[in-house]
Design an enzyme around this catalytic site. Structure first.
Site, PDB file in Angstrom:
ATOM      1  N   TYR A  22     -40.047 -18.267   5.789  1.00 46.90           N
ATOM      2  CA  TYR A  22     -38.960 -17.931   4.877  1.00 46.90           C
ATOM      3  C   TYR A  22     -37.689 -18.589   5.404  1.00 46.90           C
ATOM      4  O   TYR A  22     -37.087 -18.135   6.366  1.00 46.90           O
ATOM      5  CB  TYR A  22     -38.738 -16.429   4.783  1.00 46.90           C
ATOM      6  CG  TYR A  22     -39.867 -15.629   4.174  1.00 46.90           C
ATOM      7  CD1 TYR A  22     -40.901 -16.240   3.466  1.00 46.90           C
ATOM      8  CD2 TYR A  22     -39.903 -14.251   4.304  1.00 46.90           C
ATOM      9  CE1 TYR A  22     -41.926 -15.493   2.918  1.00 46.90           C
ATOM     10  CE2 TYR A  22     -40.915 -13.490   3.752  1.00 46.90           C
ATOM     11  CZ  TYR A  22     -41.926 -14.114   3.064  1.00 46.90           C
ATOM     12  OH  TYR A  22     -42.937 -13.361   2.522  1.00 46.90           O
ATOM     13  N   PHE A  35     -44.595  -9.008  -4.592  1.00 46.80           N
ATOM     14  CA  PHE A  35     -44.126  -8.962  -5.980  1.00 46.80           C
ATOM     15  C   PHE A  35     -44.364  -7.562  -6.568  1.00 46.80           C
ATOM     16  O   PHE A  35     -44.948  -7.422  -7.653  1.00 46.80           O
ATOM     17  CB  PHE A  35     -44.797 -10.020  -6.852  1.00 46.80           C
ATOM     18  CG  PHE A  35     -44.300 -11.427  -6.638  1.00 46.80           C
ATOM     19  CD1 PHE A  35     -43.205 -11.678  -5.826  1.00 46.80           C
ATOM     20  CD2 PHE A  35     -44.937 -12.495  -7.253  1.00 46.80           C
ATOM     21  CE1 PHE A  35     -42.747 -12.978  -5.637  1.00 46.80           C
ATOM     22  CE2 PHE A  35     -44.482 -13.803  -7.064  1.00 46.80           C
ATOM     23  CZ  PHE A  35     -43.387 -14.041  -6.252  1.00 46.80           C
ATOM     24  N   LEU A  83     -42.469  -5.689  -8.047  1.00 50.64           N
ATOM     25  CA  LEU A  83     -41.786  -5.565  -9.344  1.00 50.64           C
ATOM     26  C   LEU A  83     -42.138  -6.723 -10.272  1.00 50.64           C
ATOM     27  O   LEU A  83     -41.400  -7.036 -11.205  1.00 50.64           O
ATOM     28  CB  LEU A  83     -40.276  -5.484  -9.137  1.00 50.64           C
ATOM     29  CG  LEU A  83     -39.796  -4.223  -8.401  1.00 50.64           C
ATOM     30  CD1 LEU A  83     -38.309  -4.287  -8.104  1.00 50.64           C
ATOM     31  CD2 LEU A  83     -40.133  -2.982  -9.210  1.00 50.64           C
ATOM     32  N   GLY A  84     -43.264  -7.388  -9.981  1.00 50.86           N
ATOM     33  CA  GLY A  84     -43.693  -8.486 -10.850  1.00 50.86           C
ATOM     34  C   GLY A  84     -42.717  -9.634 -10.877  1.00 50.86           C
ATOM     35  O   GLY A  84     -42.548 -10.277 -11.913  1.00 50.86           O
TER      36      GLY A  84
END
Length: 287
Positions: free
Chosen positions: A61, A206, A208-209
């Site tokens: 990251y 993800f 929260l998609g």
């Protein structure tokens, strides 16, 4: 409906189930910086102030940047804070990801993470991807050597099938997995079931998609009855759905952080859970 707020990794390392992920502290594609680093430091510190004990990051990251921000914000680390990081993927650009599970590479990546995080031991070191060009036994054997040497405490896996996890458990103790999983995407349900059977944490990425669930109409309808937001309902569903699910939603802003963490105050009724359970896309919940 009540649920447990905590989970114990590996039988001896308790964490609050709603953690914090650091990917959004970096720029688009998890490449380079994102805005003012002082805000990133403030978000990390506020997360811990709010009771977060599981900080999930990765060496790629940034690359490197997220781990450096974690150390800047939290070192010396408060008691009870568990830092999880990942290795096994090399970045050469914002859209370039190269899996490298060679034992020497994994050792070098882990030791670099130790330096950046300013730690003598990493609480949870996760193989970011299984390398198809290297036998699983060699990849996991390298992590087991690092664990035996005291450089990591626990081993985790990222993006695996239930079959791969079962095979890995024949080789080493695995205390966590990370796969994509959220209210609308439950393709990893067999993996979740295996985690439940074996007492393994499942850190859904993800959760929260990738923002999709923040405006979902079904979540919005239920949210209205709780004085909550759709995103909080989606996170609350994960916490209710399985005791091994430990979501680590990421954000780069204090306001969004507060919203996410307030999801722990939402208690969903059985009827609400049933409506949310029914939202899975066709074929996403294997029999």
């Amino acid at each position: 409906m009540q649920y447990r707020q905590t989970f114990t990794l590996g039988g001896g390392l308790p964490v609050r189930r709603l953690g914090y992920g650091t990917a959004q502290l970096t720029g688009p594609g998890y490449w380079g910086p994102r805005g003012d680093p002082r805000e990133a430091v403030a978000v990390l510190r506020r997360a811990v102030e709010r009771g977060v004990t599981l900080i999930d990051t990765a060496d790629n990251y940034g690359p490197s940047l997220a781990e450096e921000l974690v150390a800047e914000a939290l070192h010396p680390y408060p008691e009870g804070v568990v830092v999880a990081t990942k290795g096994g993927v090399v970045r050469t650009g914002d859209d370039a990801w190269h899996v490298d599970g060679r034992p020497a590479s994994l050792r070098a990546m882990c030791e670099a993470s130790l330096r950046r995080l300013r730690r003598e031991r990493i609480d949870l070191y996760q193989l970011h991807r299984l390398d198809p060009a290297v036998p699983m036994a060699e990849q996991l054997g390298a992590l087991e050597e690092l664990r035996t040497e005291g450089k990591i405490r626990h081993i985790g896996l990222d993006t695996v099938t239930a079959g791969q996890l079962a095979a890995a458990l024949e080789l080493v103790e695995v205390v966590s997995v990370q796969n994509r999983y959220h209210l609308l995407d439950r393709a990893s349900e067999p993996l979740l079931r295996l985690c439940e059977e074996r007492g393994i944490a499942f850190l859904p990425w993800f959760p929260l998609g990738n923002g999709e669930l923040a405006g979902h109409p079904a979540c919005a309808r239920i949210a209205a009855g709780h004085g909550a937001t759709p995103a909080q309902i989606a996170l609350a569903w994960l916490l209710h759905h399985s005791p091994v699910l430990c979501p680590t939603p990421g954000t780069g802003t204090l306001a969004h952080l507060e919203e996410n963490l307030d999801a722990t105050g939402v208690r969903l009724a059985d009827a609400e859970l049933a409506r949310l359970d029914a939202l899975a896309r066709p074929g996403d919940v294997p029999a």
